[in-house]
Write a protein that holds these residues in place. Structure first.
Motif, mmCIF file in Angstrom:
data_model
loop_
_atom_site.group_PDB
_atom_site.id
_atom_site.type_symbol
_atom_site.label_atom_id
_atom_site.label_comp_id
_atom_site.label_asym_id
_atom_site.label_seq_id
_atom_site.Cartn_x
_atom_site.Cartn_y
_atom_site.Cartn_z
ATOM 1 N N ILE A 38 0.816 -1.211 0.000
ATOM 2 C CA ILE A 38 0.000 0.000 0.000
ATOM 3 C C ILE A 38 0.853 1.266 0.000
ATOM 4 N N VAL A 39 0.287 2.348 -0.473
ATOM 5 C CA VAL A 39 0.962 3.651 -0.479
ATOM 6 C C VAL A 39 0.044 4.810 -0.112
ATOM 7 N N PHE A 40 0.536 6.053 -0.010
ATOM 8 C CA PHE A 40 -0.368 7.195 0.255
ATOM 9 C C PHE A 40 0.149 8.657 0.017
ATOM 10 N N ALA A 41 -0.551 9.726 0.401
ATOM 11 C CA ALA A 41 -0.205 11.174 0.291
ATOM 12 C C ALA A 41 -1.144 12.166 1.030
ATOM 13 N N ILE A 42 -0.906 13.533 1.177
ATOM 14 C CA ILE A 42 -1.842 14.505 1.895
ATOM 15 C C ILE A 42 -1.765 16.037 1.570
ATOM 16 N N GLU A 43 -2.699 16.810 2.156
ATOM 17 C CA GLU A 43 -2.664 18.271 2.385
ATOM 18 C C GLU A 43 -3.827 18.909 3.139
ATOM 19 N N ASN A 44 -4.225 20.154 2.816
ATOM 20 C CA ASN A 44 -5.212 20.745 3.740
ATOM 21 C C ASN A 44 -6.467 21.321 3.098
ATOM 22 N N GLY A 98 9.890 8.322 1.054
ATOM 23 C CA GLY A 98 9.243 9.614 1.201
ATOM 24 C C GLY A 98 8.680 9.769 2.597
ATOM 25 N N ARG A 99 8.220 10.982 2.866
ATOM 26 C CA ARG A 99 7.689 11.234 4.196
ATOM 27 C C ARG A 99 6.352 11.957 4.108
ATOM 28 N N ILE A 100 5.476 11.614 5.034
ATOM 29 C CA ILE A 100 4.218 12.344 5.140
ATOM 30 C C ILE A 100 4.028 12.774 6.592
ATOM 31 N N LEU A 101 3.732 14.037 6.742
ATOM 32 C CA LEU A 101 3.514 14.568 8.077
ATOM 33 C C LEU A 101 2.050 14.993 8.167
#
Ligand SMILES: [Zn+2]
Length: 883
Positions: free
Chosen positions: A14-20, A177-180
């Motif tokens: 699995i993988v992923f990503a983000i924002e606001n 990679g990094r996701i915060l």
């Protein structure tokens, strides 16, 4: 960092990503600049070492042609003081899993059998996140991309921030990679289905930054000309700064992006895709420009209606050169600015033309562009001063979870205005109400609606009246009435393709926090099924998916339901009874294998059941039908079937105007049958192919019953019964009388038996018409009459038409007896009446010497403007009542 508590480390695929919610990147949240400066220094050396001995890499690439879905793995970390409830943990876990399973379907790569290892020992951190030594010693198993997910508390409205931290020089793609995630944000939100849908888009957005959409990674994109990374030295080839309308802007001009935008906007002079030119350093230049592409996933800020993962991101991912397969079937449709031309791209709302995307000024109340809600136009920080309609949450037709609870809207009962909130509801211009109390509410309604499969019809369902309305034409006005009472009217959408595309982006119940939406169909996460992924399954198969058996004739769809059909981009696998994905190059296919294409994506063309980007020698791209089409005979290079640019000299063809002539064939043949020089298959200019003889004839020598067709350059047969025709097969000049054909107008009709008062009749297939009449009857427009009608005069026993000038006439067509209403008779002729303010003098209309005409028009203009002003005041009142 030593206080980290390990929640769980899942080595899944699995993988992923983000924002606001409002702004996507934030300077304070994750300090990327420093990190990338350091990384770039180290990477320079690593790339140098790898390139010194490049044969190993080349061998790997050649030996491994097979590609596999991208395996994304992740670790989640939280610190001691970070409180996460079980429910929130499930929510975030599902967000990450859903986003990563999307990218896993989207991207495929060549795999190595080695563990994914973080080779930047010199740095020992991933964008500030300290990495445990295992990851740069033994590495991570079964992983192509590994992500570190951690949390931070922040009062900003940011959802998340992300970036790649390592691009493997051997594989030439991001591997870490990094996701915060902003924990304050996630603790605050109502975790509704709509909220999940929005947060999912944020995670997908952030992941896309890791996958290549960032200026930091553009140095590592692969230059197709050299197959090497662009590096800082050459990145200017694809990333350019320029001035546009007094603003400094950046454009990405890599190959696929340029092709895509030219096709999309319909402007061949665009040199690159504009990046966002406003906002902080982390938003500016890292996203698509809002004003030319508003509701895209990679826009600089999220918007209430959500963002679409569109073909623009597909083009970008292809241009990175990182990914072996990018499956365009996972993209959703977007319409903002589509086919609006160069003016739109360059000048947006400042262009001379008016576009539906923008309002003229702030404060206009209307349905939004996508139709998912209504609201007031406003200029946002990224829209280059262009006012756009932004619905608030309570103005979103699709926000059923919140809005179904509200009983009133603008102080009027929702039910009275016939509002409906659901994932199937959209905004319509309408003034309907049950008791006509709607006069104090603006003319917008959320109504449940459906598009047919072809997108040519919109059906509206009004539950309160148990009524169905059907829009068959764009912009059509439908009266809502049931024979007893009229409730008002509904205006159909202005553009069906645009309106219907929204249904492709919004799935039932937003897939209930358990899946993602592609082309209107939910793709459920493991363990869930149903058209809205709301049901969990009792039995799982080896891959963790629900076990399901379909009745005969039905197929398992992506939402794990049994249906008679498969969605677009899938075909029915008769053996497995499953909808199987088409090859990534086809947008439609029909089996038996995934490569039997029926339709292709935007920049590719159908050729022998496969989709290609280059049609090859002797073919051209027919853009209308998205097919490769053969050039004319003997032509090697052409851009359509009329003009050849290069003839096949080796096989004896020479350029002949825009065509190619075979030098072997007889003089008047352009082409001929093989080894038969006098059997023409096409002719040189001013000659026409007689197919019966395979000869070329000059203009007047086509055989009897044929005419010389300029366009086809052939002798073409006249219509049945016609002996001689001139410009077309139905432009007849003489008919075959031996078979009882007779000429009427320029067509031949067969005479048949008939009844009085017709003496002879014609058969024109639709009805029987008179050709001649019995005594004392006259033929008028193929009818027999006792007396000519008004507007006809008697001539040789037939009633003939008067000229348009006369109302009635005698003996000659323009010998008028009376005139139409707006004319008057003088000496058997009809003359136009003079305009107001003019008088008739000696056959001419001249201006009356004194007039009050100007005064009248002025007054009229003034009162028209007053009406507008009143309307404006009314609109303002509506607005106030809404607040
Ligand atoms: Zn972003």
């Amino acid at each position: 960092m030593n206080k980290l508590v390990f929640i769980f480390q899942v080595i899944t695929n699995i993988v992923f990503a983000i924002e606001n919610t409002s702004v996507f990147e934030n300077t304070q949240f994750l300090d990327k600049n420093n990190y990338y400066q350091n990384v770039d220094q180290i990477m320079k050396q690593k790339y140098y070492e790898i390139n010194k001995n490049n044969t190993q890499r080349e061998r790997f690439m050649q030996q491994n042609s097979q590609t596999y879905p991208l395996r994304i793995t992740y670790d989640i970390f939280r610190e001691n003081d970070q409180q996460i409830t079980e429910e929130l943990e499930v929510y975030i876990g599902s967000l990450l899993d859903t986003a990563f399973s999307y990218y896993q379907s989207l991207l495929s790569v060549k795999q190595t059998d080695q563990n994914n290892t973080f080779y930047l020992k010199e740095l020992n951190n991933c964008l500030g996140f300290l990495i445990k030594s295992d990851d740069f010693v033994t590495g991570i198993e079964e992983s192509d991309l590994h992500l570190y997910v951690s949390f931070k508390y922040s009062d900003s409205d940011l959802i998340a921030s992300a970036g790649h931290c390592y691009i493997d020089p051997f594989l030439q793609r991001p591997t870490f990679g990094r996701i915060l995630l902003n924990l304050s944000y996630f603790q605050k939100i109502n975790r509704t289905n709509l909220q999940f849908f929005r947060d999912l888009q944020s995670i997908m957005h952030e992941t896309l930054h890791i996958l290549g959409f960032s200026t930091a990674s553009m140095n590592y994109w692969i230059d197709p000309e050299t197959n090497e990374p662009y590096t800082f030295k050459n990145v200017h080839k694809i990333l350019k700064q320029k001035m546009l309308n007094d603003r400094e802007v950046s454009e990405i001009s890599s190959t696929n992006i340029v092709k895509t935008i030219r096709e999309y906007y319909g402007c061949d002079s665009i040199e690159g895709m504009l990046l966002e030119n406003q906002g902080s350093d982390y938003t500016k230049n890292q996203h698509w420009e809002r004003s030319i592409l508003m509701n895209e996933l990679m826009s600089g800020s999220s918007n209430p209606e959500g963002g679409v993962f569109s073909l623009f991101n597909i083009a970008l991912l292809r241009d990175t050169g990182f990914w072996d397969v990018v499956d365009e079937n996972l993209a959703n449709p977007i319409y903002w600015g589509k086919n609006q031309g160069c003016q739109f791209y360059e000048n947006k709302c400042q262009a001379d033309l008016k576009y539906d995307e923008f309002e003229d000024i702030d404060g206009i109340f209307d349905c939004s562009y996508t139709g998912e809600g209504f609201g007031v136009s406003q200029t946002d920080p990224f829209s280059d001063d262009c006012p756009i309609i932004y619905p608030t949450d309570s103005q979103l037709c699709i926000n059923y979870e919140q809005n179904q609870q509200i009983n009133e809207i603008g102080n009027i009962s929702q039910n009275n205005l016939m509002f409906n909130f659901s994932t199937q509801s959209r905004c319509f211009k309408s003034n309907i109400s049950i008791d006509n109390s709607a006069a104090s509410f603006a003319d917008v309604r959320c109504l449940k609606s459906y598009c047919n499969e072809e997108g040519t019809q919109v059906t509206i369902q009004i539950d309160q009246l148990q009524m169905i309305l059907v829009c068959k034409e764009e912009g059509q006005t439908l009266l809502v009435e049931n024979g007893i009472k009229t409730y008002g009217k509904v205006i159909c959408p202005k553009s069906f393709p645009r309106f219907c595309s929204s249904f492709q982006n919004i799935c039932p119940q937003f897939c209930s926090k358990n899946g993602y939406c592609v082309k209107g169909k939910c793709h459920c996460n493991k363990g869930f099924f149903g058209d809205d992924c709301s049901q969990s399954c009792s039995e799982l198969n080896e891959e963790g998916q629900c076990t399901i058996k379909c009745p005969p004739g039905q197929y398992i769809n992506p939402d794990i339901t049994c249906q008679n059909d498969c969605p677009q981009g899938y075909f029915k696998n008769v053996q497995t009874k499953t909808c199987e994905k088409c090859h990534f190059s086809c947008s439609k296919c029909n089996g038996p294998t995934n490569q039997n294409c029926l339709d292709c994506h935007l920049l590719s063309y159908l050729q022998n059941n496969t989709c290609v980007t280059d049609c090859g020698e002797g073919y051209f791209q027919n853009k209308q039908f998205q097919k490769c089409q053969k050039c004319i005979e003997g032509c090697l290079k052409c851009s359509n079937d009329k003009i050849c640019q290069e003839c096949d000299g080796q096989n004896g063809y020479i350029q002949y105007g825009n065509l190619c002539k075979n030098t072997f064939c007889d003089l008047q043949c352009l082409t001929c049958e093989q080894d038969k020089k006098d059997k023409c298959t096409s002719c040189v200019q001013n000659f026409y192919l007689d197919k019966t003889q395979q000869t070329c004839q000059d203009r007047n020598n086509c055989p009897q019953g044929y005419y010389s067709d300029q366009e086809k350059r052939e002798c073409v047969e006249c219509d049945e019964g016609c002996l001689q025709c001139k410009y077309s097969s139905d432009d007849c000049q003489s008919c075959d009388e031996t078979k009882n054909y007779t000429l009427f107008g320029n067509k031949c009709f067969q005479l048949i038996n008939c009844f009085s008062p017709c003496k002879t009749c014609l058969d024109d297939s639709s009805s029987i018409k008179c050709a001649t009449c019995i005594n004392n009857y006259y033929l008028q427009e193929q009818e027999c009459v006792e007396q000519c009608s008004i507007g006809y005069y008697l001539h040789e026993n037939k009633c003939k038409k008067c000229s348009q000038n006369c109302e009635s006439c005698i003996n000659f067509p323009d010998n008028c007896l009376s005139c139409p209403q707006d004319k008057f008779l003088s000496n058997s002729k009809c003359y136009s009446k003079c305009m107001q303010g003019q008088i008739w003098v000696n056959g001419f209309c001249i201006d009356r010497p004194v007039t009050s005409y100007n005064l009248i028009t002025k007054n009229r203009a003034l009162s028209a403007r007053n009406n507008q002003f009143q309307l404006l005041i009314l609109c303002l009142l509506f607005l106030i009542s809404l607040i």
